[in-house]
Scaffold this active site. Structure first.
Site, PDB file in Angstrom:
ATOM      1  CG  ASP A  13      -1.711   1.261   1.475  1.00  0.00           C
ATOM      2  OD1 ASP A  13      -2.386   1.751   0.232  1.00  0.00           O
ATOM      3  OD2 ASP A  13      -1.555   1.967   2.489  1.00  0.00           O
ATOM      4  CD  GLU A 496      -5.387   0.900  -2.144  1.00  0.00           C
ATOM      5  OE1 GLU A 496      -6.208   1.891  -2.023  1.00  0.00           O
ATOM      6  OE2 GLU A 496      -5.240   0.331  -1.033  1.00  0.00           O
ATOM      7  CD  GLU A 500      -2.308  10.051  -0.876  1.00  0.00           C
ATOM      8  OE1 GLU A 500      -1.446   9.585   0.009  1.00  0.00           O
ATOM      9  OE2 GLU A 500      -3.372   9.460  -1.510  1.00  0.00           O
ATOM     10  CG  HIS A 580     -24.586  -2.748  -6.338  1.00  0.00           C
ATOM     11  ND1 HIS A 580     -24.388  -3.580  -5.234  1.00  0.00           N
ATOM     12  CD2 HIS A 580     -23.323  -2.161  -6.157  1.00  0.00           C
ATOM     13  CE1 HIS A 580     -23.778  -3.404  -4.369  1.00  0.00           C
ATOM     14  NE2 HIS A 580     -22.904  -2.260  -5.026  1.00  0.00           N
ATOM     15  CG  HIS A 715      -0.032   3.501   6.135  1.00  0.00           C
ATOM     16  ND1 HIS A 715      -0.830   4.161   5.084  1.00  0.00           N
ATOM     17  CD2 HIS A 715       0.434   4.138   6.934  1.00  0.00           C
ATOM     18  CE1 HIS A 715      -0.457   5.519   5.235  1.00  0.00           C
ATOM     19  NE2 HIS A 715      -0.331   5.664   6.582  1.00  0.00           N
TER      20      HIS A 715
END
Length: 1056
Positions: A13, A496, A500, A580, A715
């Site tokens: 991550d 991932e 940002e 959905h 994280h």
């Protein structure tokens, strides 16, 4: 503790200042079966946090200023030496001081003969204050406000000198500036008194002519020539070959330099990229432009200065329902945004047409190679002479002269002109850049590495220009290699990248603002919900708020039936459902734009169909027409309306798009790892970059709560989720969701069912990677004694407790850098430094009340003090507003600044010890032990620069000259840098954390919890005295936070 027989997935991550990682064991089918290891690496982001500026910017500007001052001083030194050699000035003259009425002498020199010392003073004054000289004709067309103000001042003064009122700049300065404004030099931030250097050269020549006429013996031709050279010499701007050395080579053609951004070929490449990538959403379907539409648009940007999305809509004749993909319709008049602008093309066109060369332009517009030459010349060369020399014999002089007045280009792209000329013909046919690259070069990113290695090679800095991203990827590489050394090569790597990462500071601020707006909307919805359901016993959950937001967005109607939804029954079980619209099992789209609020009774038979399929949109049924009308009349965004009205979906494309992160950084890292790192997985592609929304969905469905604000451990949580998002897990979830969509009642009643395709039994529970997944992950990530707690809490999963289980310890990258700003910018008077006081001149616009109280001579000028205090009080203590208009003493004299006293116990002496500046940062702290007490010696950047190794240790609340000397009786222990790991034991407490900094006033150090836990200390920070500590040790920690060892004693290192 190492193993090389482990089959595992490495989950990462990545954020702008963090790398979360997880090692998840897999079986022979690559299904996750257990958590082996997990951790977090934290580092300083490679930018100024408050402004987003490059860390190098302030140093570059300071270095530029120092060089400017050094060049001016050297110029004056050369002038003084020359004047001494010529007998105009003597050493005694320079030591005693020259006449200080230089402006008056420059005017007097036009009327009478000047003495030798007066003449020397005038010449030195001209060399010192030599105005501004532009090297480009078109510099006035700048977007730089400061440069624009300077050029405006220069032009205005040049215009004044054309009149008969003023013969020279000196005469203008005395007769106008001094007389009308009371000062000659520029005041803060103003450039109205700046002169053109050519006007000063004219004054120098006039002075020599007049003095020669008056019989001054020091006006010989060689003196005039040398002084002229000193006045006019200017370091050439970086240009031509110098820029090429810094430029770098093409991604594909390794021997070719990058092309200028403002060449015809580069602009054509950008235009064709945008044109071929443009996607239109209509009735929910996504499509590219057909060839006829491409031809309608392809010449339009060359005909008008800008092509907007609104113009594209009109040219293509799109329906009102059609929208452009990736255009943010949340903004007002979104389609007024520019789709394409050929800045160089139109800049050249306007430059020639403005000089009456329209026919020449029409001929030049048909010659792309010449336009490439022009774009290259104006990007590479920075003086008119160099540009003219480069373009001579290529284009007519009339064209060159016209362009010199208007053009000023810079910046380059990653491809060369040679590469562009190969790629563009294929892109003209409608092929995307990546398709054209593969056809020509066999690869999108340049030549692929044919050999993988066990450890990941260094990240190529030339391919990642963003320093924030480069630091993150470099730290990720360290973590990856450390894990491989511990556990061997991974089967797969899942990554991932934070939303940002890769964004500019401005874009990140916009994202932050958008998140704050969303948070405000949610909070408003919560408040409305509480007011509406005042008897609601507990805090509303996210699902409750989502229902309420959808209710408002849909005007309180069920989109499938058009029936009114009773708002008071929103919380009633079985009354409404969040559906959905495009089935999750077919799209993996869990976004807000795919969710609708419908009556449960209307949703029973929809199953895993789209609204278009279920409401018989194919035959344009009444139900479909009503649905379309309800959607178009709702408050849904344009993108959501398109989503809900989708008519045809390609399940595989939808899933692939929603599962995979397609941003550049994710693609780059994925390809780089795939091509360079040995991966032992059985698939051809073993690197997966999941979309952040999918990670959030899985984290939520698996019951993992992410508390960002509390500490850095979250994280690691994301890294585990990312690692477990395997293809097999995706298939299990898809089957479960499809089963739930088709048989919702069986899920509610916890019935199992057999998948007709695979024969596998489908559990009525959302699939988890393994049994007790949530409990095990939370214990491993958040508990400080996971081995003990796992035994107690998960006795039915003994395999969770293995040899690699240990508490998560966050690793932080220490800052070893010892260079930087030497001292603070503000220079204060050092006349009273012996009293522990410095004197600083403060502009009134920065005069805060506490500074006013320390005004020099406050008792001797009570009226001035009272007047300033009253003005501040009148404007609510805001000095900028209070002194926006001039302030005058009682006698009528304007006051622009006052002197204030400040306590000055330490600092850096500058300007031959006449000034003092505050210390900058402490870059190293040396720890000593003396008489069983610990002492701290701070080392500042200015000491490093001068090679000074200080030997005085802080004594609390004492001046530096009273600090304790570390003599032979003191023993050096270790040096501390920011983010070094330390262990500190006192009589009452024990600390084990990262060193942040030192308070020189008290001698206390600041320590941070390894994970930044804000509930401990004061916002996660402890301030501790070390002098009487029982023990004080420094530790070394690896990238994984696993290997923590006491640093061995060593000799004290010099600072340089």
């Amino acid at each position: 503790m190492q193993t090389t027989n482990l089959s595992y997935i490495l989950g990462l991550d990545l954020g702008i200042a963090s790398v979360g990682w997880a090692v998840v064991e897999i079986n022979e089918n690559e299904d996750p079966i257990g958590l082996i290891d997990v951790g977090v690496r934290i580092f300083e982001r490679a930018e100024v946090p408050k402004t987003g500026e490059s860390l190098a910017l302030s140093r570059r500007l300071a270095r530029s200023t120092r060089r400017l001052i050094r060049r001016r001083a050297h110029r004056l030194l050369l002038a003084k030496r020359f004047l001494k050699r010529e007998g105009i000035l003597s050493t005694i003259d320079l030591e005693k001081g020259l006449p200080n009425q230089a402006w008056e002498l420059r005017v007097a020199g036009l009327e009478r003969r000047l003495s030798a010392i007066e003449w020397g003073a005038v010449l030195l004054h001209l060399i010192k204050h030599r105005g501004y000289l532009s090297k480009r004709k078109n510099e006035s067309q700048t977007n730089n406000k400061e440069l624009g103000a300077l050029l405006s001042g220069v032009a205005q003064n040049h215009q004044l000198l054309q009149s008969d009122d003023y013969r020279t700049p000196a005469e203008l300065a005395l007769k106008k500036f001094a007389k009308e404004e009371g000062h000659i030099r520029n005041q803060r931030g103003a450039y109205t008194h700046t002169f053109n250097r050519l006007d000063l050269l004219a004054e120098l020549n006039l002075l020599f002519a007049q003095q020669h006429q008056f019989g001054n013996p020091h006006c010989k031709e060689h003196i005039q020539q040398y002084m002229t050279e000193l006045l006019m010499w200017q370091k050439p701007a970086l240009s031509g070959e110098a820029i090429l050395k810094m430029l770098g080579k093409c991604t594909h053609e390794k021997n070719e330099f990058k092309a200028a951004k403002h060449t015809y070929s580069a602009e054509r490449f950008v235009w064709l990229t945008k044109l071929n990538n443009l996607r239109i959403l209509e009735d929910g379907a996504e499509r590219a432009l057909n060839e006829e539409e491409r031809q309608l648009l392809i010449n339009h940007p060359y005909e008008k200065s800008k092509l907007t999305y609104a113009q594209v809509r009109k040219l293509l004749g799109l329906s009102e329902q059609a929208i452009f993909k990736h255009l943010r319709y949340s903004k007002e008049n979104a389609e007024s945004a520019t789709f394409m602008e050929l800045k160089a093309w139109h800049a050249i066109r306007k430059a020639l047409e403005n000089q009456g060369l329209k026919d020449t332009w029409q001929d030049l517009a048909k010659k792309p190679d010449l336009l490439d030459e022009i774009g290259t010349a104006f990007s590479l060369y920075k003086t008119d002479e160099d540009i003219q020399q480069y373009l001579t014999n290529k284009v007519p002089n009339s064209v060159i002269n016209a362009l010199l007045v208007s053009l000023n280009f810079d910046k380059f792209i990653e491809l060369s002109l040679k590469s562009l000329r190969k790629i563009l013909p294929l892109m003209e046919q409608g092929k995307r850049y990546d398709q054209a690259c593969r056809e020509i070069y066999g690869h999108h990113y340049g030549e692929a590495n044919q050999k993988t290695s066990q450890l990941l090679p260094a990240i190529p800095a030339q391919e990642i220009r963003n320093p924030v991203v480069l630091r993150t990827l470099s730290q990720a590489r360290k973590v990856i290699n450390a894990i491989i050394r511990q556990y061997g090569s991974p089967a797969r790597v899942h990554i991932e990248t934070g939303r940002e990462l890769g964004k500019s500071f401005k874009e990140r601020r916009e994202i932050q603002k958008q998140q704050e707006d969303n948070r405000t909307k949610r909070e408003s919805a919560v408040q409305k919900f509480k007011e509406l359901f005042s008897d609601f016993s507990s805090e509303p959950k996210s699902k409750d708020i989502l229902k309420f937001r959808l209710y408002e967005q849909q005007h309180g109607k069920c989109l499938y039936s058009g029936k009114e939804i009773n708002i008071h029954r929103l919380n009633e079980k079985g009354y409404v459902e969040i559906d959905h619209a495009l089935p999750f099992s077919r799209t993996w789209d869990d976004s807000f734009n795919n969710k609708v609020l419908v009556l449960a009774s209307e949703n029973q038979n929809k199953g895993n169909q789209t609204p278009y399929e279920w409401l018989q949109g194919k035959i344009n049924s009444e139900r479909w027409k009503n649905f379309v009308a309800l959607v178009l009349g709702s408050q849904c965004s344009a993108a959501k309306k398109q989503r809900l009205l989708t008519q045809v979906i390609d399940d595989n494309k939808f899933i692939d798009r929603n599962l995979n992160d397609t941003r550049y950084i994710a693609r780059f890292l994925s390809n780089y790892i795939q091509e360079n790192l040995l991966l032992v997985g059985k698939n051809k592609k073993n690197v997966f970059t999941p979309n952040g929304q999918i990670t959030a969905l899985l984290r939520s469905r698996w019951g993992l709560i992410k508390a960002r604000e509390n500490n850095n451990r979250h994280h690691a949580l994301d890294a585990i989720v990312v690692a477990c998002a395997t293809p097999s897990m995706q298939q299990k979830i898809t089957r479960f969701i499809r089963f739930k969509e088709v048989h919702p009642y069986k899920i509610e009643n916890r019935y199992e069912m057999v998948d007709q395709e695979s024969g596998e039994i489908i559990s009525p529970h959302f699939p988890e990677p393994w049994a007790y997944f949530r409990q095990e992950v939370n214990i491993r990530v958040f508990d400080n004694h996971p081995d003990t707690v796992l035994k107690e809490m998960l006795p039915d999963r003994p395999q969770a407790n293995h040899q690699f289980v240990q508490p998560l310890f966050v690793s932080r990258a220490p800052t070893r850098k010892m260079s930087g700003q030497g001292h603070m910018e503000t220079i204060k008077s050092a006349k009273r430094l012996a009293e522990g006081i410095s004197v600083l001149r403060i502009p009134l616009t920065q005069l805060k009340p506490n500074l006013l109280e320390n005004m020099v001579n406050k008792e001797r000028e009570p009226a001035l003090y009272a007047g300033l205090k009253a003005r501040l009080a009148e404007f609510n203590q805001d000095p900028a507003k209070a002194f926006a208009t001039p302030f005058y003493k009682q006698g009528g004299q304007q006051v622009k600044a006052i002197r204030v006293e400040q306590v000055q116990k330490s600092g850096v002496l500058v300007r031959e010890n006449n000034g003092v500046a505050d210390n900058a940062s402490i870059v190293r702290t040396d720890v000593f032990i003396k008489n069983n007490k610990f002492f701290l010696v701070p080392i500042y950047t200015w000491q490093v620069a001068k090679g000074i190794l200080p030997n005085k240790a802080i004594v609390a609340h004492k001046n530096e000259d009273e600090w304790e000397e570390m003599d032979e009786g003191a023993k050096f222990k270790f040096s501390l840098f920011p983010n070094d790991l330390v262990e500190l034991k006192t009589k009452k407490e024990y600390f084990f954390g990262y060193y942040i900094g030192l308070d020189r006033a008290t001698g206390n150090i600041s320590l941070k919890e390894h994970d930044g836990e804000i509930s401990k200390g004061k916002d996660g920070v402890y301030r501790v005295g070390v002098k009487l500590a029982l023990s004080f040790e420094k530790y070394q920690v690896d990238e994984l936070g696993k290997n923590r060892q006491i640093c061995r004693p060593q000799q004290r290192q010099p600072v340089r």
